[in-house]
Motif scaffolding. Structure first.
Motif, PDB file in Angstrom:
ATOM      1  N   SER A  34       3.317   0.939  -3.936  1.00  0.00           N
ATOM      2  CA  SER A  34       4.351   1.596  -4.024  1.00  0.00           C
ATOM      3  C   SER A  34       4.457   2.870  -3.189  1.00  0.00           C
ATOM      4  O   SER A  34       3.559   3.428  -2.389  1.00  0.00           O
ATOM      5  CB  SER A  34       4.728   2.286  -5.549  1.00  0.00           C
ATOM      6  OG  SER A  34       4.060   3.272  -5.836  1.00  0.00           O
ATOM      7  N   GLN A  76       1.356  -2.633   0.799  1.00  0.00           N
ATOM      8  CA  GLN A  76       2.067  -3.222  -0.509  1.00  0.00           C
ATOM      9  C   GLN A  76       2.107  -2.360  -1.744  1.00  0.00           C
ATOM     10  O   GLN A  76       2.579  -2.656  -2.618  1.00  0.00           O
ATOM     11  CB  GLN A  76       1.121  -4.540  -0.844  1.00  0.00           C
ATOM     12  CG  GLN A  76       1.588  -5.893  -0.099  1.00  0.00           C
ATOM     13  CD  GLN A  76       0.660  -6.791  -0.107  1.00  0.00           C
ATOM     14  OE1 GLN A  76      -0.189  -6.947  -0.742  1.00  0.00           O
ATOM     15  NE2 GLN A  76       1.045  -7.842   0.492  1.00  0.00           N
ATOM     16  N   GLN A  84       2.541   5.867  -4.125  1.00  0.00           N
ATOM     17  CA  GLN A  84       0.912   5.492  -4.126  1.00  0.00           C
ATOM     18  C   GLN A  84       0.718   5.537  -2.459  1.00  0.00           C
ATOM     19  O   GLN A  84      -0.504   6.007  -2.030  1.00  0.00           O
ATOM     20  CB  GLN A  84       0.654   3.923  -4.580  1.00  0.00           C
ATOM     21  CG  GLN A  84       0.790   4.120  -6.211  1.00  0.00           C
ATOM     22  CD  GLN A  84       0.448   2.540  -6.559  1.00  0.00           C
ATOM     23  OE1 GLN A  84       0.925   1.753  -5.979  1.00  0.00           O
ATOM     24  NE2 GLN A  84      -0.191   2.487  -7.798  1.00  0.00           N
TER      25      GLN A  84
END
Lengths: 305, 257
Positions: B154, B152, B157
């Motif tokens: 980005s 979940q 990330q």
């Protein structure tokens, strides 16, 4: 050249997890291979029971060319043509019913329905798939029979149409579930990419989602065909069980499977009649094998493109 | 080239060729990679960079079409002769171009390799997770939600998460395949700083589309083109124009094709 001596033997150790991995591989192999052995075993058993008939009482032209299935007559004949046509016609009607219903339902559930509706529909469809075939046969025998007699003004309601509709409704839930899984497996980024280009929902479904899910949709349909050929009880109850080459959907027919189910209990083991029924079994086995093989080839062909 | 190389060779590649069915992806590749260096590989698409990385950690085992010939030694042993493929791969960390966050929590993503290695106990795992996430410049952003799903995060990330995961293997060799294509420039710079630090502990193989990234990071750089090695040299020298091959010069100056 002065090289530091390395000790790869210290890095390259077969540790416990390596042995566990190999063990699991062997277990999986045994599991996989046993499924194949069972299927071969079934084929060998059916062939063994039917082989004596194939070499003695069997006539190729009679089996595939004659409609006279008279195993109990004093001069028995074993023409399976009417049974083959019966099964094929019922399956054909069933697919005409099931394909639009199941694909439509799958597309609606996967692409249009949201939230509660979606969950409720999925549960309902799975419940429908769990209805026993004898219940479907009962519906065919009691409700559909009278319905067809009344609506179409025909003397008998137990016919190709009745059995086909019943079989189509029976096959639709499981086909829906498989087709919906195939559609669901298409990643959302495909939808997003197409939406970003301004494609309408139907354009996305038709030109992006369905091609991407083609393998799953084809296997859903072929599973339905397989179900149609193999279904026994509902067809036995709804088709009229009369040996006949149908010329209209309102003619009664008899299916291969229904014949085996109805007659096998009354035959003496090892008799000619018994062997003839197993010959029908071999034929059914070959047909389903060809359907599955065709499905596999179709899917492979799609994958290559 | 330096006359006598005294450092340990992590990779020794000799006349390596890689093909997929009838299609050749790489041929006649010979090069050495030494410990504690950043070895940059540059080249346009389809030049065989990724195939080379796949050959190193025996990813050909997953692809029946992929055929590897020639000699490829990792830590002195032919990779094809390793008795334990898994142990080989545990020595080699890989970061793929597009981040692959495993479907588990951020914590478990990073602790996964440590658990595979047999690290037990919450304190020890916590330490690995914090150290690796810090190094991948992700700790500050996720320290309060380590239990949420890794997938979940980005894109940028997630990529740092995969770098943290690769580091948690404590690899001998870290292979990065165009790691920065899904990462913003600021984060890229932070990761590049981390890589310069990591060089002290491991060898890094950096495949990159960005010539400047190779210039900033790599000690030596190789140019791959259409499945062959064009030139290999010290990055500083190459960028100062001391190239053997005109094509290298053109490529570095962005005047290619």
């Amino acid at each position: 050249m002065s090289e530091k001596t390395l000790a790869p033997s210290q890095l390259d150790q077969r540790d416990a997890s390596w042995y566990v991995d190999k063990l699991v591989q062997i277990l999986m192999f045994v599991g996989g291979i046993s499924a194949i052995i069972f299927i071969i075993g079934i084929f060998v058993f059916i062939t063994k029971e039917g082989i004596a008939f194939l070499f003695e009482g069997f006539s190729f032209t009679e089996f595939f060319g004659s409609i006279n299935w008279r195993p109990t007559s004093s001069n028995p004949t074993y023409g399976a043509l009417a049974l083959i046509v019966g099964t094929a016609s019922v399956t054909g009607v069933a697919m005409l019913v099931a394909i639009p219903f199941s694909l439509g339902a799958a597309i609606y559930i996967s692409e249009f329905a949201t939230g509660r509706t979606k969950e409720t529909l999925k549960v309902l469809v799975e419940l429908l798939a769990a209805i026993p075939s004898v219940v479907w046969g009962f519906i065919g025998l009691s409700i559909m029979n009278e319905f067809i007699i009344e609506v179409f003004d025909v003397p008998i309601g137990l016919n190709v149409l009745n059995a086909g509709i019943i079989l189509g409704l029976m096959a639709a839930p499981i086909m829906t579930t498989i087709a919906e899984d195939a559609l669901k497996a298409v990643p959302d980024r495909f939808r997003e990419a197409a939406e970003a280009m301004g494609a309408t929902r139907w354009q996305i479904i038709r030109q992006v989602i369905m091609p991407a899910a083609k393998n799953g949709l084809v296997s859903a349909v072929l599973l339905g065909v397989g179900r149609g050929f193999g279904e026994t009880m509902a067809v036995l109850m709804a088709s009229g069980h009369a040996i006949n080459i149908p010329t209209s959907p309102f003619d009664s027919v008899r299916a291969l499977t229904a014949t085996i189910a109805a007659e096998l209990g009354e035959t003496a083991q090892g008799s000619e009649h018994y062997g003839a029924l197993f010959a029908l079994g071999i034929f059914l086995f070959i047909i389903t094998f060809i359907i599955n093989l065709a499905a596999d080839l179709v899917v492979r062909g799609i994958r290559k493109k | 080239m330096v006359a006598a190389e005294t450092r340990t060779k992590v990779l020794e590649v000799n006349d390596l060729s890689i093909s997929y069915g009838p299609k050749t992806a790489m041929s006649g590749l010979s090069l050495d990679v030494y410990e504690n260096e950043i070895f940059g590989i540059i080249g346009p698409a389809n030049s065989g960079k990724t195939s080379f990385l796949r050959a190193i950690n025996r990813m050909d085992a997953f692809d029946s079409q992929m055929n590897v010939n020639g000699s490829l030694r990792f830590m002195g042993t032919e990779v094809s002769a390793w008795r334990n493929d898994y142990a080989l791969r545990r020595q080699i960390g890989v970061v793929f171009p597009l981040p692959v966050g495993l479907p588990m929590s951020i914590y478990d993503n990073v602790a996964f390799a440590a658990k595979l290695r047999g690290v037990k106990g919450k304190a020890a795992l916590d330490e690995v997770v914090e150290r690796c996430l810090t190094r991948a410049a992700l700790w500050d952003e996720v320290k309060d939600r380590l239990d949420s799903l890794g997938s979940q995060l980005s894109g940028g990330q997630q990529q740092r998460l995969t770098i943290a995961r690769a580091l948690s293997q404590e690899p001998t060799l870290l292979m990065l395949d165009e790691f920065s294509i899904a990462v913003d420039p600021v984060t890229t710079m932070r990761i590049e700083d981390v890589l310069k630090e990591l060089k002290k502990e491991m060898t890094i193989l950096l495949v990159t589309n960005l010539v400047q990234q190779a210039e900033r990071l790599a000690d030596r750089t190789a140019l791959f083109l259409n499945g062959s090695l064009i030139e290999i040299g010290y990055t500083d020298a190459l960028f100062e124009g001391q190239t053997q091959d005109q094509r290298t010069k053109d490529y570095l100056e962005g005047r290619f094709g």
